[in-house]
Design a protein around this motif. Structure first.
Motif, PDB file in Angstrom:
ATOM      1  N   ARG A 130       1.302 -39.493 -14.960  1.00 25.88           N
ATOM      2  CA  ARG A 130       0.121 -38.756 -14.535  1.00 25.88           C
ATOM      3  C   ARG A 130       0.111 -38.598 -13.011  1.00 25.88           C
ATOM      4  NH1 ARG A 130      -5.453 -39.839 -15.391  1.00 25.88           N
ATOM      5  NH2 ARG A 130      -5.120 -41.936 -16.170  1.00 25.88           N
ATOM      6  N   ARG A 166       1.717 -30.887  -8.740  1.00 24.41           N
ATOM      7  CA  ARG A 166       1.333 -29.573  -9.270  1.00 24.41           C
ATOM      8  C   ARG A 166       1.081 -28.627  -8.095  1.00 24.41           C
ATOM      9  NH1 ARG A 166      -4.353 -32.004 -11.253  1.00 24.41           N
ATOM     10  NH2 ARG A 166      -5.461 -31.852  -9.279  1.00 24.41           N
ATOM     11  N   ARG A 213     -10.884 -34.108 -18.960  1.00 20.61           N
ATOM     12  CA  ARG A 213     -10.645 -34.871 -20.189  1.00 20.61           C
ATOM     13  C   ARG A 213     -11.309 -34.187 -21.388  1.00 20.61           C
ATOM     14  NH1 ARG A 213      -8.857 -40.122 -19.878  1.00 20.61           N
ATOM     15  NH2 ARG A 213      -8.322 -40.799 -17.764  1.00 20.61           N
ATOM     16  N   ALA A 272      -5.327 -42.399 -10.433  1.00 17.09           N
ATOM     17  CA  ALA A 272      -5.958 -43.083 -11.563  1.00 17.09           C
ATOM     18  C   ALA A 272      -6.169 -44.562 -11.261  1.00 17.09           C
ATOM     19  CB  ALA A 272      -5.073 -42.944 -12.807  1.00 17.09           C
ATOM     20  N   ASP A 294      -0.005 -35.002 -11.181  1.00 16.69           N
ATOM     21  CA  ASP A 294      -1.179 -34.720 -10.340  1.00 16.69           C
ATOM     22  C   ASP A 294      -0.781 -34.479  -8.885  1.00 16.69           C
ATOM     23  OD1 ASP A 294      -2.723 -35.123 -12.594  1.00 16.69           O
ATOM     24  OD2 ASP A 294      -3.505 -37.079 -11.978  1.00 16.69           O
ATOM     25  N   ARG A 353      -6.382 -50.798 -15.360  1.00 15.90           N
ATOM     26  CA  ARG A 353      -6.620 -49.964 -16.534  1.00 15.90           C
ATOM     27  C   ARG A 353      -6.359 -50.762 -17.814  1.00 15.90           C
ATOM     28  NH1 ARG A 353      -7.504 -44.715 -16.244  1.00 15.90           N
ATOM     29  NH2 ARG A 353      -9.023 -45.600 -14.825  1.00 15.90           N
ATOM     30  N   THR A 384     -15.685 -35.892 -11.959  1.00 14.86           N
ATOM     31  CA  THR A 384     -15.115 -34.614 -12.417  1.00 14.86           C
ATOM     32  C   THR A 384     -13.987 -34.815 -13.426  1.00 14.86           C
ATOM     33  OG1 THR A 384     -13.565 -34.593 -10.570  1.00 14.86           O
ATOM     34  CG2 THR A 384     -15.671 -33.452 -10.249  1.00 14.86           C
ATOM     35  N   ARG A 433      -8.683 -25.009 -13.821  1.00 12.44           N
ATOM     36  CA  ARG A 433      -9.284 -25.539 -12.594  1.00 12.44           C
ATOM     37  C   ARG A 433     -10.394 -24.614 -12.089  1.00 12.44           C
ATOM     38  NH1 ARG A 433      -6.840 -29.899 -11.551  1.00 12.44           N
ATOM     39  NH2 ARG A 433      -8.286 -30.252  -9.840  1.00 12.44           N
ATOM     40  N   ASP A 448      -9.309 -33.581  -6.117  1.00 15.85           N
ATOM     41  CA  ASP A 448      -9.257 -32.477  -5.150  1.00 15.85           C
ATOM     42  C   ASP A 448     -10.644 -32.177  -4.594  1.00 15.85           C
ATOM     43  OD1 ASP A 448     -10.343 -31.698  -7.557  1.00 15.85           O
ATOM     44  OD2 ASP A 448      -9.620 -29.642  -7.432  1.00 15.85           O
TER      45      ASP A 448
HETATM   46  O1  CDP Z   1     -10.081 -42.315 -14.642  1.00 18.69           O
HETATM   47  P1  CDP Z   1      -8.727 -41.870 -14.203  1.00 18.69           P
HETATM   48  O2  CDP Z   1      -8.578 -42.056 -12.741  1.00 18.69           O
HETATM   49  O3  CDP Z   1      -7.636 -42.393 -15.036  1.00 18.69           O
HETATM   50  O4  CDP Z   1      -8.619 -40.324 -14.448  1.00 18.69           O
HETATM   51  P2  CDP Z   1      -9.757 -39.247 -14.306  1.00 18.69           P
HETATM   52  O5  CDP Z   1     -10.377 -39.308 -12.958  1.00 18.69           O
HETATM   53  O6  CDP Z   1     -10.650 -39.342 -15.497  1.00 18.69           O
HETATM   54  O7  CDP Z   1      -8.920 -37.891 -14.368  1.00 18.69           O
HETATM   55  C1  CDP Z   1      -8.094 -37.585 -15.482  1.00 18.69           C
HETATM   56  C2  CDP Z   1      -7.133 -36.486 -15.077  1.00 18.69           C
HETATM   57  O8  CDP Z   1      -7.868 -35.287 -14.805  1.00 18.69           O
HETATM   58  C3  CDP Z   1      -6.306 -36.751 -13.829  1.00 18.69           C
HETATM   59  O9  CDP Z   1      -5.124 -37.444 -14.088  1.00 18.69           O
HETATM   60  C4  CDP Z   1      -6.032 -35.340 -13.313  1.00 18.69           C
HETATM   61  O10 CDP Z   1      -4.930 -34.775 -13.963  1.00 18.69           O
HETATM   62  C5  CDP Z   1      -7.279 -34.573 -13.746  1.00 18.69           C
HETATM   63  N1  CDP Z   1      -8.250 -34.354 -12.669  1.00 18.69           N
HETATM   64  C6  CDP Z   1      -8.023 -33.318 -11.792  1.00 18.69           C
HETATM   65  O11 CDP Z   1      -7.013 -32.638 -11.878  1.00 18.69           O
HETATM   66  N2  CDP Z   1      -8.940 -33.025 -10.821  1.00 18.69           N
HETATM   67  C7  CDP Z   1     -10.068 -33.750 -10.710  1.00 18.69           C
HETATM   68  N3  CDP Z   1     -10.953 -33.413  -9.767  1.00 18.69           N
HETATM   69  C8  CDP Z   1     -10.311 -34.843 -11.566  1.00 18.69           C
HETATM   70  C9  CDP Z   1      -9.368 -35.137 -12.545  1.00 18.69           C
END
Ligand code: CDP
Length: 245
Positions: free
Chosen positions: A198, A205, A42, A15, A202, A175, A37, A127, A149
């Protein structure tokens, strides 16, 4: 002759490591599609909270993810106001996110969604549903896709894989500044705590954890400006710092 340009570019990282800022600028520079993604996970989380689906009910959250309609569209599709530099001049959005037709662009950024998005994203069925849609979006190439990922699982054959990182304190500062810039009150320690939680979920898992792909190029952006990171990524894209198949 100029080296060929990678058609599929992935940017992964934790993040607030700068993925969405750099992803958007790089895509604009190349005239590629930018796809974040994170907004999909979200949107599912927002919908679960909105429809009252318990977050710990894996089967119900998965069923919701499978049926939820998520659309990501350019800003200002129907407010009659032209985007400036690809952003909405009125509220600064990069894109409009619709969940079952409702505009949830800002609702998916609330602390409640931040607090629950990582458990929701850890469900394999969620997912599976999201990754299938992401692969369809990327199938045409000329795309910068951003997430956790993308280089490891979603697009393992991508032409260029980047991994952006930064210290957790610096990421929390970024942030915190972003949230304050939107006019919302927030506490730095709360942002830091939520980010650490988070990161932990992440990275640990079982399904598609946050990892550096073996063939990714890692940039530590802790002490780098946005301009410096962008210059470095453009150099990698244009200077052939990657290999075409
Ligand atoms: O913007 P930020 O980096 O805070 O988070 P985000 O990219 O909007 O992603 C939010 C959450 O979605 C992440 O903390 C992951 O848990 C999940 N995510 C994921 O599992 N796989 C992805 N390809 C993108 C997000």
């Amino acid at each position: 002759m100029n080296p060929p340009t990678p058609s599929t570019i992935t940017i992964d990282g934790p993040a607030a490591s700068g993925k969405s800022t750099i992803g958007e600028l790089l895509a604009r520079h190349l005239d590629y599609l930018y796809f974040d993604t994170g907004v999909m996970y979200r949107a599912v989380t927002w919908a679960a909270l909105y429809y009252g689906v318990p977050i710990d009910d894996e089967a119900a959250v998965t069923a919701l993810a499978e049926r939820l309609r998520i659309d990501v569209a350019p800003p200002n599709v129907d407010d009659g106001c032209d985007p400036v530099d690809g952003r909405d001049p009125v509220d600064g959005r990069q894109y409009t996110v619709l969940a079952d037709g409702a505009d949830v662009t800002w609702e998916i950024r609330t602390p409640a969604v931040n607090a629950h998005v990582s458990p929701v994203s850890a469900y394999p069925g969620v997912r599976r549903a999201m990754v299938a849609q992401q692969r369809r979006v990327a199938a045409g190439g000329r795309v910068v896709m951003v997430g956790r990922d993308i280089g490891t699982v979603v697009l393992p054959d991508a032409d260029l894989k980047l991994y952006l990182d930064a210290s957790v304190e610096e990421r929390a500062r970024r942030r915190w500044r972003e949230v304050r810039a939107r006019g919302e009150e927030t506490d730095y320690d709360a942002v830091l705590g939520s980010m650490r939680r988070r990161d932990d979920i992440d990275s640990n898992r079982e399904d598609s954890p946050l990892r550096v792909a073996a063939d990714a190029i890692v940039l530590d952006t802790t002490d780098m400006s946005v301009e410096a990171v962008l210059a470095e990524t453009e150099r990698l894209v244009e200077g052939g710092g990657w290999t075409a198949e």
